[in-house]
Write an enzyme that holds these catalytic residues in place. Sequence first.
Site, mmCIF file in Angstrom:
data_model
loop_
_atom_site.group_PDB
_atom_site.id
_atom_site.type_symbol
_atom_site.label_atom_id
_atom_site.label_comp_id
_atom_site.label_asym_id
_atom_site.label_seq_id
_atom_site.Cartn_x
_atom_site.Cartn_y
_atom_site.Cartn_z
ATOM 1 N N CYS A 119 0.841 -1.212 0.000
ATOM 2 C CA CYS A 119 0.000 0.000 0.000
ATOM 3 C C CYS A 119 0.873 1.259 0.000
ATOM 4 O O CYS A 119 0.528 2.252 -0.641
ATOM 5 C CB CYS A 119 -0.917 0.029 1.220
ATOM 6 S SG CYS A 119 -2.433 -0.932 1.063
ATOM 7 N N CYS A 201 -8.313 -3.005 -4.085
ATOM 8 C CA CYS A 201 -7.589 -3.824 -5.055
ATOM 9 C C CYS A 201 -8.103 -5.269 -4.977
ATOM 10 O O CYS A 201 -8.410 -5.763 -3.885
ATOM 11 C CB CYS A 201 -6.097 -3.810 -4.741
ATOM 12 S SG CYS A 201 -5.318 -2.197 -4.852
ATOM 13 N N CYS A 227 -5.590 1.596 4.343
ATOM 14 C CA CYS A 227 -4.438 1.606 3.426
ATOM 15 C C CYS A 227 -3.292 2.469 3.930
ATOM 16 O O CYS A 227 -2.180 2.371 3.413
ATOM 17 C CB CYS A 227 -4.812 2.206 2.077
ATOM 18 S SG CYS A 227 -6.424 1.901 1.453
#
Length: 231
Positions: A119, A201, A227
Site C-alpha cells: 500500500c 484492489c 491503506c
Amino acid sequence: MTATTEQLAGLADRAGPELEGATAEEIVRWAADLFGSRFCVTSSFADGVLAHLASRVAPGTDVVFLDTGLHFPETLRVREQVAATLPVRVRSVRPGLTVGQQDGEYGPRLFSRAPDECCALRKVEPLERALADYDAWAAGLRRDESPTRSGTPVVHFEASRGKVKVNPIATWTQADVDAYVSRWNIPVNPLLSRGYGSVGCWPCTRRVKAGEDHRAGRWPLFDKTECGLHA
Ligand code: SF4
C-alpha cells in the site's frame, strides 16, 4: 489562495465544528470557494457520489484516482463512466513501479506478504505526490462504514501532510448514499451488489458476510483495516 501551514491549520480547526451540521454540498462549497484549484476530491470509484457532488457544486474540480494497477475491471469502468459523463477532471495517479517492476524488485505478490509495504508503494506514495498540487482534499469516508471511521470529522487538519482534509459525507448513512445514487442516477460499482461491502484492489478484497461491517472484506488475512491514506 496561497496559505501557510499555520493558516491552513487554523482554517480547518475553525471549519470542523462550524460545518459539523452542514450538508455535503455546503462542505464541498466551503472547500471549493476557499481553495479553488488547490482543492481536489479523491475517489476509489466504489461509486461516483463524491465526484458528482463536486461536479454540481464546483464543475471542473479535479478527481484523483489512485490507479494501483490491481483494481477490478468494474472499478475502472466506473472511472470511465464518471470521466465521460461529469464535468470533472479525472486524474489517474500511478505508482512509480508497474506491478511487474514491483514483483521484480520486491518479489511477487507483495500484497500477500507485506500489504503495508505494498500500500505504501502503490497508494500512499502516489497520493502524497498528487497532493503536492493541493492545499485541501476530500474523500468519501463515512462514520458508519467501520468502527475505525466512526470518529471521522467533516473537516480537519492533517498535520502529517500539512493539508486540510474534507470528508463531506462523513455523517451520511448507507441509506443516504443509496438515496443520492437513486436521485441522481449515479454510477455504482456493480461489485457492491454482489456481496462486496467495500471495493479496493482485487487481491485484498473479499465479499462480506452477514453482520460484518462494510470494510470487513478488506485485507481479510491480515490485522489491517486501512491503506494508510487517511491520517
Ligand atoms: S490494497 Fe492490496 S494490492 Fe492494493 S496496494 Fe494495498 S496491499 Fe497492494
